[in-house]
Design a protein around this motif. Sequence first.
Motif, short mmCIF file in Angstrom:
data_model
loop_
_atom_site.label_atom_id
_atom_site.label_comp_id
_atom_site.label_asym_id
_atom_site.label_seq_id
_atom_site.Cartn_x
_atom_site.Cartn_y
_atom_site.Cartn_z
N PRO A 1 -5.09 -7.46 4.37
CA PRO A 1 -4.19 -8.05 2.95
C PRO A 1 -3.22 -8.57 2.94
CG PRO A 1 -4.94 -4.99 3.58
CD PRO A 1 -5.17 -6.52 4.98
N TRP A 2 -2.42 -8.43 3.69
CA TRP A 2 -0.94 -8.37 3.76
C TRP A 2 -0.95 -9.94 3.29
CZ3 TRP A 2 2.49 -10.98 8.17
CH2 TRP A 2 3.68 -10.89 7.00
N ALA A 3 -2.17 -11.12 3.93
CA ALA A 3 -2.22 -12.54 3.92
C ALA A 3 -2.57 -12.99 2.96
CB ALA A 3 -2.50 -12.70 5.35
N VAL A 4 -3.24 -12.25 2.37
CA VAL A 4 -4.12 -12.41 0.88
C VAL A 4 -3.20 -12.31 -0.07
CG1 VAL A 4 -6.27 -11.71 -0.51
CG2 VAL A 4 -6.35 -11.75 1.84
N ARG A 5 -1.96 -11.37 0.23
CA ARG A 5 -1.19 -10.97 -0.95
C ARG A 5 0.05 -11.51 -1.10
NH1 ARG A 5 -3.37 -11.47 -5.60
NH2 ARG A 5 -3.90 -9.77 -7.08
N TYR A 6 0.31 -12.50 0.63
CA TYR A 6 1.30 -12.98 0.91
C TYR A 6 2.82 -13.16 -0.56
CZ TYR A 6 5.12 -14.96 3.62
OH TYR A 6 6.11 -15.41 4.42
N LYS A 7 2.31 -14.12 -1.29
CA LYS A 7 3.32 -14.69 -2.18
C LYS A 7 3.80 -13.90 -3.02
CE LYS A 7 2.18 -19.96 -1.62
NZ LYS A 7 1.13 -20.05 -1.95
N GLN A 8 2.78 -12.73 -3.42
CA GLN A 8 2.98 -11.90 -4.76
C GLN A 8 3.85 -10.93 -4.06
OE1 GLN A 8 0.35 -13.22 -4.42
NE2 GLN A 8 -0.70 -13.10 -5.77
N LEU A 9 3.98 -10.44 -2.75
CA LEU A 9 4.50 -9.33 -2.48
C LEU A 9 6.31 -9.99 -2.72
CD1 LEU A 9 1.63 -7.45 -0.02
CD2 LEU A 9 3.09 -6.60 -2.06
N GLY A 10 5.96 -11.12 -1.43
CA GLY A 10 7.17 -11.62 -1.19
C GLY A 10 8.03 -10.36 -0.42
N TRP A 11 9.04 -11.09 0.12
CA TRP A 11 10.04 -10.26 1.03
C TRP A 11 10.11 -9.16 1.29
CZ3 TRP A 11 12.06 -12.98 4.91
CH2 TRP A 11 12.09 -14.51 4.71
N PHE A 12 9.55 -8.29 0.50
CA PHE A 12 9.33 -7.55 0.53
C PHE A 12 8.53 -6.31 1.45
CE2 PHE A 12 6.73 -2.82 -1.01
CZ PHE A 12 8.35 -1.56 -1.29
N GLY A 13 6.91 -7.17 1.03
CA GLY A 13 5.88 -7.23 2.05
C GLY A 13 6.23 -7.81 3.58
N VAL A 14 7.31 -8.98 3.63
CA VAL A 14 7.56 -9.13 5.05
C VAL A 14 8.33 -7.70 5.72
CG1 VAL A 14 9.46 -10.82 6.09
CG2 VAL A 14 7.54 -11.17 4.02
N ALA A 15 9.25 -6.92 4.80
CA ALA A 15 9.86 -6.14 5.70
C ALA A 15 9.14 -4.90 6.13
CB ALA A 15 10.84 -5.75 4.37
N GLU A 16 7.73 -4.36 5.13
CA GLU A 16 6.95 -3.51 5.64
C GLU A 16 6.14 -3.63 6.43
OE1 GLU A 16 4.45 -2.48 1.83
OE2 GLU A 16 5.83 -3.19 1.01
N VAL A 17 5.58 -4.97 6.94
CA VAL A 17 5.12 -5.58 7.81
C VAL A 17 6.03 -5.27 9.13
CG1 VAL A 17 3.30 -7.16 8.85
CG2 VAL A 17 3.29 -6.63 6.28
N ALA A 18 6.86 -5.78 8.81
CA ALA A 18 7.87 -5.87 9.70
C ALA A 18 8.43 -4.74 10.81
CB ALA A 18 9.31 -6.43 9.17
N VAL A 19 8.43 -3.43 9.37
CA VAL A 19 8.74 -1.87 10.15
C VAL A 19 6.92 -1.39 10.92
CG1 VAL A 19 8.39 0.27 9.51
CG2 VAL A 19 9.82 -1.19 8.03
N PHE A 20 6.37 -2.21 10.66
CA PHE A 20 4.74 -1.43 11.23
C PHE A 20 4.89 -2.41 12.43
CE2 PHE A 20 0.85 -3.13 11.09
CZ PHE A 20 -0.51 -1.24 10.90
N LEU A 21 5.02 -3.66 12.19
CA LEU A 21 4.82 -4.91 13.54
C LEU A 21 6.13 -3.92 14.93
CD1 LEU A 21 4.21 -8.12 12.86
CD2 LEU A 21 2.73 -6.52 12.37
#
Lengths: 118, 172
Positions: free
Chosen positions: A79-99
């Motif tokens: 789902p992150w990949a599908v909404r990658y552009k809309q989520l922006g750096w916020f999404g990157v940070a969330e997934v970075a913590v997850f990973l």
Amino acid sequence: MPDGYLPIFVFLPVAILFPVVTLFVAKLVRPSQPTPSKLGAYECGIEPASNSRGRYTVRYYIVAILFVVFDVETVFLYPWAVRYKQLGWFGVAEVAVFLAILIVGYVWAYKKGAFEWV
Amino acid sequence: MIDTALFYVFALMTLGGGILCITRRNAVHAAIWLIASLMGVAGLFLLQRAEFLFAVQIVLYIGGIMVLFLFVIMLINLDTAAAERQYSGQWKLALGAVVLAGGEIAWVMARGLPGLGAAAAVQDGGEGGSDGNVERLADLLFSEYLLPFEIVSILLLAAIVGSVFLARRRTS
């Protein structure tokens, strides 16, 4: 049915029919004169010493479990990949913590020698 | 029209695969038929516009869980297992379970979809918006359900630690 899945439904019967038709046609065409040496392993192969359905060590199972764990991780990245552009750096940070949390587990398992082939 | 036809194709796949799965003597053959059944379920999810579940069904169940099943089949000694007493005398219990599950489904169908609170919530943003199922799920997952999402990684970490610990080499 969502649109855009039509190619899959065209592809699916083709994928199922291809091996079936190929094997059937090959059976019609080829001559069949089996001899013991033809049915045996090739000269480069080794005759099996015992039944291959023996018991395996449980340590192989860790590899399977770890595969499933990282499979689940992949599902969450989808789902992150599908909404990658809309989520922006916020999404990157969330997934970075997850990973990061999972990479800790991966490194720990690696250090413990879980991936070493017995 | 095409949806109805596809529903019957997938339902046949699910049920046929399931029946063949439980009637096979060879455990590996049963696992292969279970894959066919799970593929049918994936198709049914897609028909319901649940694209995320469709992907999860393929990636997790057919890709991941089936690997675990095949590993378990390899781990147990099938020659010994085949000689064991077969537990096929439990048809009374199975019949009871089938009647219970069937009654439950019939009850839900009689009440209709509005009777289920969850189904209504899904339909709200459904057909009208251009966004698909995965997009809406992503929006929720990365905003409202942020903390549960991060906790999932802890859960997966626990799974890694647990499996490595349980199957550790005995050093004594």
